[in-house]
Each structure stands twice: as structure tokens, then as C-alpha cells.
Design a protein around this motif. Sequence first.
Motif, PDB file in Angstrom:
ATOM      1  N   GLY A 228       0.828  -1.186   0.000  1.00 28.07           N
ATOM      2  CA  GLY A 228       0.000   0.000   0.000  1.00 28.07           C
ATOM      3  C   GLY A 228       0.869   1.244   0.000  1.00 28.07           C
ATOM      4  O   GLY A 228       2.094   1.166   0.166  1.00 28.07           O
TER       5      GLY A 228
ATOM      6  N   ARG B 212       1.187  -9.734   5.180  1.00 28.54           N
ATOM      7  CA  ARG B 212      -0.210  -9.299   5.148  1.00 28.54           C
ATOM      8  C   ARG B 212      -1.123 -10.366   5.759  1.00 28.54           C
ATOM      9  O   ARG B 212      -2.031 -10.054   6.535  1.00 28.54           O
TER      10      ARG B 212
ATOM     11  N   THR C  99      -9.035   4.782  -7.647  1.00 32.33           N
ATOM     12  CA  THR C  99      -8.848   4.273  -6.285  1.00 32.33           C
ATOM     13  C   THR C  99      -7.355   4.057  -6.066  1.00 32.33           C
ATOM     14  O   THR C  99      -6.610   3.784  -7.010  1.00 32.33           O
TER      15      THR C  99
ATOM     16  N   ASN D  52      -3.667  -1.017  -4.153  1.00 36.90           N
ATOM     17  CA  ASN D  52      -3.422  -1.825  -2.951  1.00 36.90           C
ATOM     18  C   ASN D  52      -3.804  -1.057  -1.682  1.00 36.90           C
ATOM     19  O   ASN D  52      -3.093  -1.075  -0.680  1.00 36.90           O
ATOM     20  N   ALA D  53      -4.943  -0.382  -1.751  1.00 38.92           N
ATOM     21  CA  ALA D  53      -5.322   0.550  -0.685  1.00 38.92           C
ATOM     22  C   ALA D  53      -5.400  -0.106   0.694  1.00 38.92           C
ATOM     23  O   ALA D  53      -5.108   0.531   1.705  1.00 38.92           O
ATOM     24  N   ASP D  54      -5.796  -1.381   0.759  1.00 43.03           N
ATOM     25  CA  ASP D  54      -5.963  -2.023   2.059  1.00 43.03           C
ATOM     26  C   ASP D  54      -4.760  -2.865   2.464  1.00 43.03           C
ATOM     27  O   ASP D  54      -4.815  -3.638   3.427  1.00 43.03           O
ATOM     28  N   ALA D  55      -3.641  -2.720   1.721  1.00 40.58           N
ATOM     29  CA  ALA D  55      -2.443  -3.508   2.013  1.00 40.58           C
ATOM     30  C   ALA D  55      -1.482  -2.713   2.891  1.00 40.58           C
ATOM     31  O   ALA D  55      -1.505  -1.478   2.906  1.00 40.58           O
TER      32      ALA D  55
END
Length: 624
Positions: free
Chosen positions: A153, A250, A284, A287-290
Motif C-alpha cells: 500500500g 499481510r 482508487t 493496494n489501498a488495504d495492504a
Amino acid sequence: MFRPARLAATAMALLTGASVALSAQNRPNATKVARPERPVWPDEGPRTWAPRPTVASITANDLRTRLYQFADDSMQGRRIGEKGNFKGTEYIAGEFKRFGLKPAGDSGTYFQTLPFGPTQFDSSGSSLMIGATALSAKRDWIPTAPSAQNGFGGKAELNGVPAVFAGTWGDTAVMLDPEAFKGKVAVFLAAPGAGASGGVRGPASFVSCADVPNKFGVNAILAADKVAAATPARPAAPAAAAGARDPRARRAGAVAVLVIGLEEMTPATVNAAFEGRNGMRPTTALNADAPAGATISRKTAEQLFGKPIDQVTVGTVGQPITASWNQTWRPAAYAARNVIAVLPGSDPTLKEEYVLVGAHNDHVGINTTVVDHDSLRATNFVTRRQGSNDPTCIPTAEQQVKINALIAKARASRPARKDSIMNGADDDGSGSMVLLELAERFAKEKPARSVIFVSHQGEEGGLLGSRWFVDNPTIPIEKVVAAHNMDMVGKGRVDQVKFGGPNSVQMLGARRLSRDFGDIIDSVNANSPEPMAIDKSWDIPANPLNRFCRSDQVNYVRKNIPVVYMSLGYGPDYHMQSDEPQYIDYDHAARLGRFVHDVMTAVANRKEKPEIGGADPTYPSCNR
């Protein structure tokens, strides 16, 4: 409205006002007495051209007046988002205005601005601390830019989070216990030879030119591809060395990842960490939630764990980490713009429909490699006849003799000339200036349908401007009855292009959606006082060199618009520092411009628009 007599001074003032230093790099040392130059190359024209007023007809001298300024060193290679490109679009819009064409961009202007700019980390707002000690960016650490490959991210907000050693990046034999890593910062050691957090591969070794297959012409390309397809593939590199993502941190619940390997990165890579990468505004974050990632030095790692890293075992807890960085997008310093104008049609009904013609205004900027101009041409004439389409290779002894002879001939005429600017005279300065010639001629005529002129932005960056235009049209896109794309229309010599010659044109795509459109083109050519020799060898389902998928016509196919791609072909200057105005065949380009005008006129005045028969399933879709 500019008067034609003022064009020369206006064009010169607008297009050649950039830095003297950049222009000077393509000139001999001013302190020496310059020897009179004799032409070195068979396609060589004068180094400079004095601008002169243009006329309504499409002529070679008009193209010279335009292109010598548009592809001048002062334009700095016209890369999207940079000053030279901005100046180029100003010039095109100024000419559209001078011709009296209607603005068709955003808000009553000639410009359609793309949401283009860098996605980058702010160096002033990025920080990494071990305990209470602040680390120095670039010396001790750098943030890792997210990519589909590394899976990281782009945002980190950590406050006193413990660090835990996780072993070697990519070593999937080691399991990471969520009990030890959840909510922590996982610290990895880069795999040997992998570079930092994702593996930076070095360039492939050059091969002998004797081992490079001939790909000059479609048949040669297809034969070489057939041999390559039958050759067993080399074993894939190990996952860690190839830079594949490592999902263990992760999965174990780590909130961030540090990879020890800053020393393995090149100084250029480290220094570029905060420069960002240009592109369209993301919808968006990648890898926004990584978990976010960063690369640290061995010294930093030792400070983190209190001992040499080779003495640290998996699960060892280090000092707490406090960190903040965020990768964000912002607009480019110089707006990236399509330039769009319309000539309204004369027929009360047909004027609601459009015949479109386009070319791209951008090129690839300034190369980091400085070369000797004539030595580059000598090498390419012998070993890379299609420029960057052909691989770099080590000449054979026989080829080296030929190259040396060409260089010696050049030295007998002039001194070495260092060059790094990718002027893009052919690609696609030639198409852009033919576009202006077409606009100037049509402005004096009254076609039944409207004609729309689109100077596409960002073709070199991934067909960005044409995609933006068709997805955000400034006129009803469904009313475009046919489109004509011109890309690289300045070469075509018989000694440089397969099936080339003074009236040749390579044509792709005319019948992919509409056989009717292809028939119109052939009919116009058959009745022309100066017919073109149409080479359709590239227009085949095999799509050699991925040719059809590499220019702006692709995005019109996506919208079910009949489109033709016209080019005079690749030459030895393709994507090279030597793609300059002095090597353009202006007579040939002007002839092609007149042909495009006649085809467009036929489509514009025809009672029925080209009938669409549907996409030909045997041809590539280009994944667009």
C-alpha cells in the motif's frame, strides 16, 4: 486572428524560446570555427529551416516551416506534462484559431485537459523513526511505491509500533505466526540479488547481431515469431529474485513492511524515490488495504535490533517504529491537453455528423543517455533498421566495418554532435503538422458534414488522450462517422521501409468495422491524380509487432467508429535521438496529407455514412 504573413515570426517566438543550453547540445562547440557541412546521409536535409508564411494547399514547404519548429531542441522532446509539450499544444491551438476553426475543447476553449500528473510521496511530510530517533530519507530509508507486482500500500501512519524480524523476503518455507506479527511492523532481509523489496533486475546481456532474427517487413516478423514460439522458454527466475510479492506479512496481520536492502539499490533509484510516476489520476488507490512498505539500510536495521542483522532470528522484536508517509496524486506542472477544433458542416442535416482526423502531439522527452548523433545513425542503419523495434546487439565483424565506414564519412564532414533530446520529428511531429495542413485547407472549404480535428495527448504514455476523448467526448461521439489517425508519416523511403517508395502508405484497420469505409478509400485512390501505393501487409489478424494496438485508432474501435491508421512506416530513427526534422521526407508527407484530405472529403460529402458491419472477430481486440 493571425494573418498568414505573421506566421513565421509568431511560430518562431512561440516555439523556440526555451533554454539556449538545451538547443546548444545539438550544435558544434561555438568556440571552434565550424567546418562547412556536407550531407552525410541519403535522407539528410538542411539542419535549419527559416519559417515562411503557409498557404491553404498542403505543401512540403509548409510542413518544413511547421516541423522544424515543432520538433526543435527547444521543445525538449514534448513529453506529456512538461513545458515543451505545453508549448506545442499552444502552437496547435493558435493555428486552429488563426484558421477560424471553432473551439471544441472544454468550456469553449480548444483544450481538453486530462487529469494527468505524478503520483508521489511528499518528502517534506514523510518520516520514519526508530524509538525517538528520526532517520534520514534516502540515506537511511525510502518509501516503496505501490505496484501490482509488490502488493504494498502507499500510506503509513504508525505510532510506536513494535518491529519484528521476519526472515528473508520471498522465503515461503518460513511461516509467520499471526500471534507474533499481527499489528506489528514486519522486517525482512532482501533476497540475495533481488534488490530492495521487489527485486531490481539488471539489463539483459547484449547478444551478437548475428543471433538476432531479421524482422524487416511483415513476412520476416511472422517467420521470426514462429521460430520463437517453437523455442523452449527459459526457466523462470526464483520468485524472490523476480520481485514477486510476498503475501506472508499481510496474511499474518502486519501493518507495515520494512525490507533491508537500500545498499543494493542504485543511487538513481534511491534519489528518485520521492519524484513520483506520472499517470492519469487513479480512481482508487492501488493496494489501498495492504500494508505500506519501505526499504531501509543495514545500518538502520542494526540500529533497530541492536546487533548485526545476520545475528537476528525470525520473531526477534526490535524497537518501536513511528512513521508517516502517503503516496498521493497531483496535476502535472504543465497541463496535459488534447487540442480540438471543429469546422461546422454546410449541409443542414449532415452537419450534425462528424468526420474526424487525429495525430498525437507528444513524444518521450529527454533521454538520460547522451549519444553521438552520427554514430547512432551509423549503428542503426546497419543493425537496427526499425529503430527501437529492433534489439540492441553487438555488431559482427563485417557489420562493424560498415558502421566504422559510415562514421568515418560523417567525421570527414563534421565533428561529433552529442545528443540526448528525443525530438520526435517523425513520431508524431509529422502527423501533427499534416493535421495542421489539413485544418488550414479544410478551413477554406465547405464540406457537408462537420470535420473535427483532434490533436491527441499522451499517446506515448499509453494512448491516454484518445481514450480520454472517446470516454469524455466534447461532441456526440456516436455522431463520428469515420476517423483517420496519422502516426509517423515522415519516412517511407524505399531503402528504409519494406515496400516503401515516394507514394507509399501503410494502412491498417479500414475494414475492421466497415468494409464500406475501406471501399471508399480504395475508390478515392483509384480516381486520384496522384494515387498512393497502399501497403496492407500489416493489416492482418497476426498483428505483427502489435502494430494495430500501438496507436490511437484503438480507442475509436472501442466506440464502434470506423477508423483507419495511416503511416509511412518505421525507420532507423524510431524512438531515437536522431528522429529530427532534417531526415523527414516532406514531399512524401505532403502527398499523404493530400490523400487523407481527399478521403475525408469523400466521406464528408457522401450522402450515406460508411456502413458498419460489426467487428471482425479474426482481428485483435487489443484488450481495450
